[in-house]
Design an enzyme around this catalytic site. Sequence first.
Site, PDB file in Angstrom:
ATOM      1  N   GLU A  55     -23.582 -29.657 -59.205  1.00 33.92           N
ATOM      2  CA  GLU A  55     -23.439 -30.865 -60.190  1.00 33.92           C
ATOM      3  C   GLU A  55     -23.695 -30.202 -61.504  1.00 33.92           C
ATOM      4  O   GLU A  55     -23.303 -30.896 -62.635  1.00 33.92           O
ATOM      5  CB  GLU A  55     -24.224 -32.097 -59.578  1.00 33.92           C
ATOM      6  CG  GLU A  55     -23.483 -32.957 -58.616  1.00 33.92           C
ATOM      7  CD  GLU A  55     -23.552 -32.129 -57.119  1.00 33.92           C
ATOM      8  OE1 GLU A  55     -24.234 -31.074 -57.154  1.00 33.92           O
ATOM      9  OE2 GLU A  55     -22.964 -32.466 -56.248  1.00 33.92           O
ATOM     10  N   PRO A 105     -28.921 -33.183 -59.546  1.00 29.88           N
ATOM     11  CA  PRO A 105     -29.149 -31.719 -60.026  1.00 29.88           C
ATOM     12  C   PRO A 105     -28.473 -31.494 -61.496  1.00 29.88           C
ATOM     13  O   PRO A 105     -28.868 -30.773 -61.907  1.00 29.88           O
ATOM     14  CB  PRO A 105     -27.888 -31.082 -59.013  1.00 29.88           C
ATOM     15  CG  PRO A 105     -28.002 -31.996 -57.752  1.00 29.88           C
ATOM     16  CD  PRO A 105     -28.204 -33.157 -58.283  1.00 29.88           C
ATOM     17  N   HIS A 145     -25.676 -43.108 -50.069  1.00 30.23           N
ATOM     18  CA  HIS A 145     -24.081 -43.407 -50.628  1.00 30.23           C
ATOM     19  C   HIS A 145     -23.897 -44.682 -50.922  1.00 30.23           C
ATOM     20  O   HIS A 145     -23.046 -45.394 -51.360  1.00 30.23           O
ATOM     21  CB  HIS A 145     -23.360 -43.080 -49.474  1.00 30.23           C
ATOM     22  CG  HIS A 145     -22.914 -41.749 -48.895  1.00 30.23           C
ATOM     23  ND1 HIS A 145     -23.844 -41.451 -47.983  1.00 30.23           N
ATOM     24  CD2 HIS A 145     -22.175 -41.127 -49.239  1.00 30.23           C
ATOM     25  CE1 HIS A 145     -23.473 -40.048 -47.733  1.00 30.23           C
ATOM     26  NE2 HIS A 145     -22.072 -39.839 -48.446  1.00 30.23           N
TER      27      HIS A 145
END
Length: 738
Positions: free
Chosen positions: A468, A497, A538
């Site tokens: 990322e 990240p 999520h």
Amino acid sequence: MATTKTDPKLALTANGAKKSKLYEGLTRDQLIQAYRLIYTSRRIDDREILLKRQQKIYFQMSGAGHEGIGVAAGLALKAGYDWFYPYYRDRALCLALGVKPYDMFLQGVGAADDPSSGGRQMPSHWSYPSLHIVTQSSPTGSQILQAIGCAEGGRYLARHPKSAEIPAGSADYRQFKNVSFQGDEVTYVSLGDGTSSEGEFWEAMNAAALGKLPVIFCVEDNGYAISVPVEVQTAGGSISRLVSGFPNFHFEEVDGTDPVASYAAFHRATRYCREGHGPAFVHAHVIRPYSHSLSDDERLYRPDAERERDAQRDPVTRTQMFLLREGILDEKGINQLEKEVEAELQIAVDRALEALPPAPESITRFVYSPDLDPASSAFDTQAVVPELPADGKKPAGKTMADLITTTLRDEMKRDERIVIFGEDVADCSREEYLKRKLVKGKGGVFKLTFGLQNEFGNDRVFNAPLAEAAIVGRATGMATRGLKPVVEIQFFDYIWPAMMQIRDELSVIRWRSNNGFSCPVVIRVAIGGYLTGGAIYHSQCGESVFTHIPGLRVVFPSNSQDAAGLLRTAIRCDDPVLFLEHKRLYRESFGRAAYPGPDYMIPFGKAKVVQPGTDLTVITYGAVVPRALQAAQKLEREQGVKVELIDLRCLNPFDWDTIAESVSKTNRALVAYEDTLSWGYGAEIAARIADQLFDKLDAPVRRVAAKDVFVAYQPILEDAILPQPNDLFLAMKELSEY
Ligand SMILES: Cc1ncc(C[n+]2csc(CCOP(=O)(O)OP(=O)(O)O)c2C)c(N)n1
Ligand SMILES: [Mg+2]
């Protein structure tokens, strides 16, 4: 792959060169110039140290010991043609590229006229747009991924030269970007030995090798990262050995205190990159004679003998000795040169000390684009109303997912500078499968980019490695070059990240460079819960972490039409945008709409009154909008309470006027949001209402939000954690009765 190693013991041998001979391709005049630059660099450090001790400047970071490799790189590369992502020890490189000592002293005093940042950044944080020296920051290594993106941007522009043109009448970010590119340009990026431990370094090495990009990585290895020696930092003690397995690279290992050997290494590395073979890696062994910085005393962790050994390799004395030995300059010539440098520096210091500081009123200039305001009426266009079909039946509305895809497609057609990349966003990386129609293609885990690679080619839509920070860092580098990357972070839960790149780079590049550089990237992120099984990783929200960042626009639509209009504004505007797409709303029946046309835009910072009311204002956004609407309708049915429901749509900027007008009318405010309650986005809204509308309130400002825990997997727990229509109903009821 090619490797060239220059034995440090051979340093500064002139290979028996006669007076007319070149020294690794350098003329005698160039060598004199190299010494002038090396000496100037060192003396600027000395002058700055003195100025710091006299409290005339506020910080000092020296390039001492790194001058040899810096000058060599500057001689091998071309200012204003190649691109540079240097780090704080690269004073000599910057001088070699054309930065003036006066400009450096202006940094030290923090002058308004400091061309790097106008007094916003510490000295030795170089930024000189006309030389292509791109603004750098203080986090070690965060420049490396941007250098990758810069090289990718240059390559893209060379392959798509039409994209650099600005079509007549295109009132978007392109008007404010000077785009230039060369077919054989090289991007230079440097870092210290310690910095090679950062994950972003390895992500960048991988991306450079994968893309065979013309990037020269220069590791300036002085053996220490502050007090940590290289064998504690780098497994086996040699970064060259660690990276030797990367494919497509040309490798050099050189004594970086020797400008001639360093030039030879850089010359080979540059040629390799210019010819398009791939990236190069120059590992330069240098010294650090002045401790890490003025705040560090290396005698605390380095014995004298070690420091004396280093001193024998000092590039200033070694280069001087070399010139004398080769008869290029005699003692008188050296003295004369040094005297000239001292005189030049004295003038520069005197002038810099008289330079004016920036005006305090200027602090908010260039947080955002001064040219294009995405909250302005330029971004306010009407939706196209589709004609009713012959049968008179209203067609089914498009989902948010549909309209996001359509908007991306429309914009890609309109603007060839748009590139889309991220994890799984391509239809199929193995293009031949698509061409042979063996597969249909994926186009994102939520399928929002489906078909775009097929339509626009894999130069414009491609999969990125699972990294990322690299996605955002590369996008930032590309945008600096004038492209418009619209990248995807697959799940908000995994954006972290990239946080260094988002907070310390993307959002602040314009401000810290005093408008010298900008990087209007769009980051699309799937966010949010209510998924029944999404669980901790999520379901996260956390938008307030990003609205807290100056320089970043944050958008959070709740329905299809808003998503289309706001995404178009995000793409056409001149600021970096975090575009939050609620996963639960992607295909919800709530908020479906007809295609609003290829030019439909909604200005940022304009809320929507979903339902007008007189008794209570509810301020919300995202997936809480349909839940709050349900609760409000029930309250009206059961109690006759008329709720005014405001969907903010855009969180930074946000629409204070609409909130103020509504609360002034209803005298009651409830702020509802999906994120955890404490320190959340709604806390700021509530505080502002309490602060600025206190006189208007007939009741305390209330909040409804998630419990202060992560979202659990078991649906019973998820329901208990996230705000439900009934929670909203009860809070509205209670507040209306207060
Ligand atoms: C991400 C980050 N962590 C820590 C620091 C503090 N810091 C500044 S310089 C430095 C050491 C860097 O060493 P190296 O990469 O070897 O470069 P050198 O200073 O030796 O040239 C550290 C730890 C920082 N600036 N950024
Ligand atoms: Mg170091």
